[in-house]
Motif scaffolding. Structure first.
Motif, PDB file in Angstrom:
ATOM      1  N   TRP A 107       0.853  -1.185   0.000  1.00  0.00           N
ATOM      2  CA  TRP A 107       0.000   0.000   0.000  1.00  0.00           C
ATOM      3  C   TRP A 107       0.889   1.235   0.000  1.00  0.00           C
ATOM      4  N   ALA A 108       0.429   2.296  -0.672  1.00  0.00           N
ATOM      5  CA  ALA A 108       1.268   3.488  -0.843  1.00  0.00           C
ATOM      6  C   ALA A 108       1.308   4.320   0.432  1.00  0.00           C
ATOM      7  N   GLN A 161       2.760   7.966  -5.046  1.00  0.00           N
ATOM      8  CA  GLN A 161       2.672   6.510  -5.188  1.00  0.00           C
ATOM      9  C   GLN A 161       1.221   6.038  -5.053  1.00  0.00           C
ATOM     10  N   ALA A 162       0.455   6.738  -4.198  1.00  0.00           N
ATOM     11  CA  ALA A 162      -0.954   6.351  -4.022  1.00  0.00           C
ATOM     12  C   ALA A 162      -1.712   6.513  -5.343  1.00  0.00           C
ATOM     13  N   LEU A 213      -0.526   3.769  -7.723  1.00  0.00           N
ATOM     14  CA  LEU A 213      -1.093   2.473  -7.319  1.00  0.00           C
ATOM     15  C   LEU A 213      -2.583   2.392  -7.661  1.00  0.00           C
TER      16      LEU A 213
END
Ligand SMILES: Nc1ncnc2c1ncn2[C@@H]1O[C@H](COP(=O)(O)OP(=O)(O)OP(=O)(O)O)[C@@H](O)[C@H]1O
Ligand SMILES: CC(C)(CO)[C@@H](O)C(=O)NCCC(=O)O
Ligand SMILES: [K+]
Length: 250
Positions: A172-173, A178-179, A182
């Protein structure tokens, strides 16, 4: 002859001598311009006198490519999706409105498999197309590709751009960039895995064909049987060439 795939982000081409395909070459296009890079390449391709073009880009780009080919004395063909052709029956009520890249890729997959196919193309758009054992197109879907997906969100919010690269370990980010990356990845994987599940149930597909500029990026994260093939559109153009001009097109 030259085989050209003009998509919404990039222009890709290969040369076909009747037996082998040259390595793929690519130029991005921007702001409706083909860019000078392609003109330079074209001048080096003067041994090609014919081109077959899969074009789904805007008219401005299509016109620019047509002019560049004319200028290089290359005679070009611009196939559209037919109602019936290349072994497939098109399910669209207006057959020519089915993106020709979709039709060509499905036809190339079906010509190899000879049975039901599920073709997924991850490019600027992610598209899914299905045909049954008889080559009857069942229809498909069009979704934003991973980059336009996270870009749209950044444009409509105060969010930054998604990170360019996935972290090497997929968890998980723990930061915004990155979130977003993802989220785009999981959106694409969810769409693809769900589409393949339906293809399995409805048509008995044993694997999905995966193609397009995002295929290499996505493949490691997909939990379904895959057949990667980056040449489906080009091989569809070859099929078209053979169907319209016989085996001696050059
Ligand atoms: N490192 C990466 N991180 C995130 N996305 C990536 C990465 N590498 C490739 N992609 C994905 O690949 C997608 C498709 O790339 P690209 O637009 O070049 O495909 P294409 O098949 O050439 O498209 P078109 O045919 O519309 O021109 C991008 O939208 C992006 O989602
Ligand atoms: C969906 C894209 C952009 C994928 O490249 C292309 O196939 C296209 O412009 N298609 C036309 C619309 C359709 O296929 O229904
Ligand atoms: K594509």
């Amino acid at each position: 002859m030259l085989l050209i795939d003009l998509g919404n982000s990039r222009l890709k081409w290969r040369q076909w001598d009747g037996q082998t395909l040259s390595p793929v070459e690519t130029v991005p296009h921007q702001d409706g311009q083909l860019g000078s890079a392609f003109a330079v390449h074209l001048s080096a391709l003067s041994n090609s006198h014919k081109a077959s073009v899969s074009c789904v880009a805007r008219p401005q780009l299509r016109d620019a490519l047509e002019r560049a080919l004319d200028h290089a004395d290359i005679e070009s063909e611009w196939p559209a999706s037919p109602a019936h052709g290349l072994g497939l029956s098109n399910s669209y009520s207006q057959p020519e409105r089915l993106g020709v890249d979709r039709f060509l890729a499905l036809a190339a997959a079906y010509s190899v498999a000879g049975s039901a196919c599920c073709v997924i193309d991850v490019g600027t758009a992610t598209t899914v197309d299905l045909c049954d054992d008889q080559g009857i197109h069942q229809g498909g879907l069009i979704a934003p590709g991973p980059v336009p997906l996270s870009q749209a969100l950044s444009q409509q919010t105060a969010l930054p751009r998604a990170a360019d690269q996935m972290p090497s370990q997929l968890g998980w980010a723990t930061n915004t960039e990155q979130a977003l990356q993802l989220g785009a990845l999981h959106t694409a994987c969810g769409l693809i895995e769900r589409s393949f599940k339906l293809a399995q149930i409805q048509l008995g597909c044993e694997y999905a064909w995966l193609t397009g500029g995002g295929a290499a990026w996505l493949a490691p994260y997909l939990d379904i049987p895959l057949k990667r093939d980056d040449d489906l559109v080009f091989r569809g153009l070859i099929l078209h060439q053979q169907e319209t001009h016989g085996l001696d097109p050059l």
